[in-house]
Design a protein around this motif. Structure first.
Motif, PDB file in Angstrom:
ATOM      1  N   ARG A  71       5.869  -0.763  -1.581  1.00 12.52           N
ATOM      2  CA  ARG A  71       5.641  -1.690  -0.463  1.00 12.52           C
ATOM      3  C   ARG A  71       5.448  -0.909   0.836  1.00 12.52           C
ATOM      4  O   ARG A  71       4.567  -1.224   1.635  1.00 12.52           O
ATOM      5  CB  ARG A  71       6.791  -2.673  -0.341  1.00 12.52           C
ATOM      6  CG  ARG A  71       6.549  -3.711   0.751  1.00 12.52           C
ATOM      7  CD  ARG A  71       7.606  -4.811   0.699  1.00 12.52           C
ATOM      8  NE  ARG A  71       7.287  -5.852   1.632  1.00 12.52           N
ATOM      9  CZ  ARG A  71       7.795  -5.937   2.866  1.00 12.52           C
ATOM     10  NH1 ARG A  71       8.637  -5.025   3.300  1.00 12.52           N
ATOM     11  NH2 ARG A  71       7.448  -6.938   3.660  1.00 12.52           N
ATOM     12  N   ARG A  74       1.936   0.430   0.969  1.00 13.81           N
ATOM     13  CA  ARG A  74       0.943  -0.605   1.303  1.00 13.81           C
ATOM     14  C   ARG A  74       1.023  -0.992   2.781  1.00 13.81           C
ATOM     15  O   ARG A  74       0.009  -1.210   3.423  1.00 13.81           O
ATOM     16  CB  ARG A  74       1.136  -1.829   0.415  1.00 13.81           C
ATOM     17  CG  ARG A  74       0.761  -1.562  -1.028  1.00 13.81           C
ATOM     18  CD  ARG A  74       0.858  -2.828  -1.872  1.00 13.81           C
ATOM     19  NE  ARG A  74       0.711  -2.548  -3.279  1.00 13.81           N
ATOM     20  CZ  ARG A  74      -0.425  -2.281  -3.896  1.00 13.81           C
ATOM     21  NH1 ARG A  74      -1.546  -2.218  -3.217  1.00 13.81           N
ATOM     22  NH2 ARG A  74      -0.461  -2.062  -5.188  1.00 13.81           N
ATOM     23  N   MET A  75       2.218  -1.077   3.315  1.00 13.49           N
ATOM     24  CA  MET A  75       2.383  -1.410   4.733  1.00 13.49           C
ATOM     25  C   MET A  75       1.816  -0.303   5.621  1.00 13.49           C
ATOM     26  O   MET A  75       1.243  -0.573   6.674  1.00 13.49           O
ATOM     27  CB  MET A  75       3.857  -1.660   5.050  1.00 13.49           C
ATOM     28  CG  MET A  75       4.383  -2.939   4.432  1.00 13.49           C
ATOM     29  SD  MET A  75       6.156  -3.158   4.629  1.00 13.49           S
ATOM     30  CE  MET A  75       6.283  -3.327   6.401  1.00 13.49           C
ATOM     31  N   ALA A  77      -0.724   1.453   5.085  1.00 12.70           N
ATOM     32  CA  ALA A  77      -2.186   1.354   5.119  1.00 12.70           C
ATOM     33  C   ALA A  77      -2.664   0.502   6.288  1.00 12.70           C
ATOM     34  O   ALA A  77      -3.797   0.651   6.748  1.00 12.70           O
ATOM     35  CB  ALA A  77      -2.708   0.787   3.797  1.00 12.70           C
ATOM     36  N   GLU A  78      -1.795  -0.362   6.796  1.00  7.45           N
ATOM     37  CA  GLU A  78      -2.146  -1.225   7.927  1.00  7.45           C
ATOM     38  C   GLU A  78      -1.969  -0.528   9.272  1.00  7.45           C
ATOM     39  O   GLU A  78      -2.365  -1.069  10.302  1.00  7.45           O
ATOM     40  CB  GLU A  78      -1.311  -2.499   7.872  1.00  7.45           C
ATOM     41  CG  GLU A  78      -1.552  -3.306   6.605  1.00  7.45           C
ATOM     42  CD  GLU A  78      -0.587  -4.467   6.452  1.00  7.45           C
ATOM     43  OE1 GLU A  78       0.130  -4.804   7.418  1.00  7.45           O
ATOM     44  OE2 GLU A  78      -0.560  -5.045   5.350  1.00  7.45           O
ATOM     45  N   GLU A  79      -1.342   0.647   9.275  1.00  6.85           N
ATOM     46  CA  GLU A  79      -1.096   1.396  10.502  1.00  6.85           C
ATOM     47  C   GLU A  79      -2.281   2.314  10.804  1.00  6.85           C
ATOM     48  O   GLU A  79      -2.988   2.746   9.902  1.00  6.85           O
ATOM     49  CB  GLU A  79       0.171   2.249  10.370  1.00  6.85           C
ATOM     50  CG  GLU A  79       1.429   1.456  10.124  1.00  6.85           C
ATOM     51  CD  GLU A  79       1.916   0.729  11.367  1.00  6.85           C
ATOM     52  OE1 GLU A  79       1.506   1.095  12.489  1.00  6.85           O
ATOM     53  OE2 GLU A  79       2.709  -0.211  11.212  1.00  6.85           O
ATOM     54  N   ALA A  80      -2.457   2.622  12.076  1.00  6.21           N
ATOM     55  CA  ALA A  80      -3.471   3.602  12.478  1.00  6.21           C
ATOM     56  C   ALA A  80      -2.782   4.947  12.667  1.00  6.21           C
ATOM     57  O   ALA A  80      -1.626   5.010  13.069  1.00  6.21           O
ATOM     58  CB  ALA A  80      -4.134   3.158  13.775  1.00  6.21           C
TER      59      ALA A  80
END
Length: 182
Positions: A71, A74-75, A77-80
């Motif tokens: 998890r 996957r989380m 992957a949403e960060e820059a």
């Protein structure tokens, strides 16, 4: 699962070697981070009276850590930009081997599928800062064995290890920020 994973930097090592303190410092500098699975699982299981704890049911504890780490991946992957991981999926392999437990095929598959930066930062044992607490019950000797288990696990999955200096957190953070700019 490898898309963008070169920006996912794992900091691993034995317990009590300054990993979480370093990641807290990096977060304070504006970097994204994950939260350590083991400590989180222990806190959650203790709060609900669960048995998936390293001193009760080590195999279930490992399974919950695996879900937590996937998890977190996957989380991230949403960060820059770079994301610092307080341990990663190969840590679970190291933990299971350290405890003399079999490593299920799905855990190996996860370690091969969810990939991080090829160079992993590892914190060596550091007796001067090691402390036990309500979630960290290992002796310093166990912390040293954990460190060795992490070296073996990450090496087995093809990662290169870069040792963190035994230095104050600000100096370690400078070392790490130089590392991510390479």
């Amino acid at each position: 699962m490898t898309a963008g994973s070169e920006r996912f930097v794992v900091i691993t090592g034995g317990p009590g070697s300054g990993k979480s303190t370093l990641i807290d410092q990096l977060q304070g500098m504006g970097f994204a981070r994950s939260v350590e699975a083991g400590r989180g699982v222990i806190q959650d299981q203790t709060a609900i009276g669960g048995s998936a704890l390293p001193w009760a049911d080590r195999a279930r504890f490992a399974e919950l850590m695996l879900g937590w780490e996937m998890r977190s991946f996957r989380m991230a992957a949403e960060e820059a930009g770079p994301v610092f991981f307080d341990r990663g999926i190969p840590d679970i392999v190291g933990y299971l081997r350290l405890e003399g437990l079999p490593v299920p095929d799905h855990v190996h598959t996860a370690a091969r599928t969810f990939r991080y930066h090829r160079r992993v930062l590892i914190a060596p044992p550091w007796p001067e800062i090691y402390e036990q607490d309500s979630e960290r019950k290992q002796s310093f000797a166990e912390a040293e064995r954990t460190y060795e288990a992490m070296v073996a696990a990450y090496t087995a999955y093809g990662y290169e290890l870069t040792h963190l200096p035994l230095a104050p957190v600000a100096e370690r953070a400078r070392f790490v920020t130089t590392f991510v700019k390479r």
